[in-house]
Write an enzyme that holds these catalytic residues in place. Structure first.
Site, PDB file in Angstrom:
ATOM      1  N   LYS A  54       0.841  -1.202   0.000  1.00  0.00           N
ATOM      2  CA  LYS A  54       0.000   0.000   0.000  1.00  0.00           C
ATOM      3  C   LYS A  54       0.877   1.253   0.000  1.00  0.00           C
ATOM      4  CE  LYS A  54      -3.751  -2.512   2.220  1.00  0.00           C
ATOM      5  NZ  LYS A  54      -4.374  -2.991   3.444  1.00  0.00           N
ATOM      6  N   GLN A  98      -4.737  -1.848   9.644  1.00  0.00           N
ATOM      7  CA  GLN A  98      -4.544  -3.155   9.028  1.00  0.00           C
ATOM      8  C   GLN A  98      -5.060  -4.257   9.960  1.00  0.00           C
ATOM      9  OE1 GLN A  98      -3.464  -3.543   5.877  1.00  0.00           O
ATOM     10  NE2 GLN A  98      -3.706  -5.756   6.008  1.00  0.00           N
ATOM     11  N   ASP A 121     -11.394   1.938   3.928  1.00  0.00           N
ATOM     12  CA  ASP A 121     -11.730   0.519   3.777  1.00  0.00           C
ATOM     13  C   ASP A 121     -13.235   0.289   3.625  1.00  0.00           C
ATOM     14  OD1 ASP A 121      -9.554  -1.261   3.783  1.00  0.00           O
ATOM     15  OD2 ASP A 121      -9.234  -1.009   5.939  1.00  0.00           O
TER      16      ASP A 121
HETATM   17  N1  GUN Z   1      -6.520  -7.346   6.123  1.00  0.00           N
HETATM   18  C1  GUN Z   1      -6.782  -8.110   5.046  1.00  0.00           C
HETATM   19  N2  GUN Z   1      -7.446  -7.397   4.110  1.00  0.00           N
HETATM   20  C2  GUN Z   1      -7.614  -6.162   4.615  1.00  0.00           C
HETATM   21  C3  GUN Z   1      -8.215  -4.978   4.123  1.00  0.00           C
HETATM   22  O1  GUN Z   1      -8.766  -4.915   3.027  1.00  0.00           O
HETATM   23  N3  GUN Z   1      -8.167  -3.900   4.948  1.00  0.00           N
HETATM   24  C4  GUN Z   1      -7.590  -3.953   6.177  1.00  0.00           C
HETATM   25  N4  GUN Z   1      -7.631  -2.848   6.921  1.00  0.00           N
HETATM   26  N5  GUN Z   1      -7.031  -5.027   6.670  1.00  0.00           N
HETATM   27  C5  GUN Z   1      -7.037  -6.132   5.894  1.00  0.00           C
END
Ligand code: GUN
Length: 285
Positions: A54, A98, A121
């Site tokens: 990211k 995350q 998200d």
């Molecule tokens: N962990 C696995 N996929 C995701 C996601 O799309 N967003 C977040 N914040 N954590 C994750």
């Protein structure tokens, strides 16, 4: 005719180039940079790798990213206090925590604390509610990215039978809602579904989000179906594979997404898109 591959990698590249130009344009007009903050607690190797991806993507298109790495031992109160502080910071557009979080921290509490306007998200319950009510909201990245992929390939969704295998809050449920919003007839399957094969064989569009390597076999697919593979499974040999038996589908499906290089890059591209969307609504007059 062999299935056409919908490359998330190529589509992402195009979308990221466009977004990079947009960011440059705003910068040249004197606006501050878009800013995404990512909180990572602990040292889960998969999470660390996702977060680096990211960060790299933000850098690539000129979005400022701040990664806050916290010790596994960080308390829930400390994380909540940090989220509250970021919520109040007008120079931060998007906030992502995350997942998974260490066991002693409530994911629900943390997600509930994120400002709905910074929730890149789309995980906050109010954004989830808005999504299901058909109101404007921040949409979760993987489902939104899947719809972008289908549209980019000019695949008609309206009136089609869509089958989603998997009912997670992150992918299965929201992608079903977005397909429904696009006028598909949607079925959600899960581990208790009877005659899974027969249900899958009805699908014009099949979304596999189970989390089991090569779970969807060629006998579960109708001739000409569109197959979207959300799975990211690491095999013993270290290679990545999806939830779909990819090679076996090539003679049956009309379109298919590869793993890697399919839905994965589009999830990150959509995160950039969401960050930019918040930024533009807030900063650009
Ligand atoms: N962990 C696995 N996929 C995701 C996601 O799309 N967003 C977040 N914040 N954590 C994750």
């Amino acid at each position: 005719m062999p299935a056409q591959v919908i490359s998330g990698k190529i589509l992402s590249k195009e979308m990221r180039e466009k977004m990079a130009n947009e960011v440059l344009e705003y910068q040249s007009k004197g606006y501050r940079l878009p800013h995404l903050v990512v909180i990572l607690v602990g040292d889960n190797p998969a999470s660390k790798s996702y977060v680096s991806g990211k960060e790299k993507a933000c850098m690539e298109i000129g979005i400022k990213s701040t990664i806050i790495r916290l010790e596994e031992s960080t308390t829930e109160e400390e994380v909540l206090a940090l989220v509250n502080k970021i919520n109040l910071d007008d120079d931060i557009d998007g906030l992502l925590v995350q997942l998974p979080l260490p066991k002693h921290i409530s994911e629900d509490k943390v997600i509930n604390t994120i400002s709905i306007d910074k929730d890149v998200d789309g995980f906050h319950p109010l954004n989830v509610a808005k999504l299901h009510l058909g109101e404007e909201c921040l949409k979760p990245c993987t489902p939104k990215g899947i719809i972008t992929m289908l549209k980019s390939a000019n695949i008609e969704i309206s009136g089609k039978e869509a089958v989603v295998v998997g009912r997670s809050n992150i992918v299965g449920k929201p992608v079903a809602q977005l397909l429904l919003d696009n006028n598909a007839t949607v079925t959600i399957c899960h581990s208790r579904t009877k005659d899974l094969k027969e249900v899958c064989r009805r699908a014009d569009i099949l979304v596999a989000a189970i989390g089991k390597p090569r779970f969807i076999t060629s006998d579960m697919i109708k001739e000409g179906a569109v197959v979207i593979d959300v799975g990211v499974n690491r095999l013993e040999n270290g290679k990545l594979c999806g939830d779909v038996c990819y090679d076996d589908m090539l003679d049956i499906a009309s379109y298919i997404t590869p793993v890697p290089g399919g839905v994965g890059p589009m999830t990150i591209t959509t995160l950039l898109e969401n960050t930019l969307e918040i930024y533009k609504a807030k900063v650009i007059k």
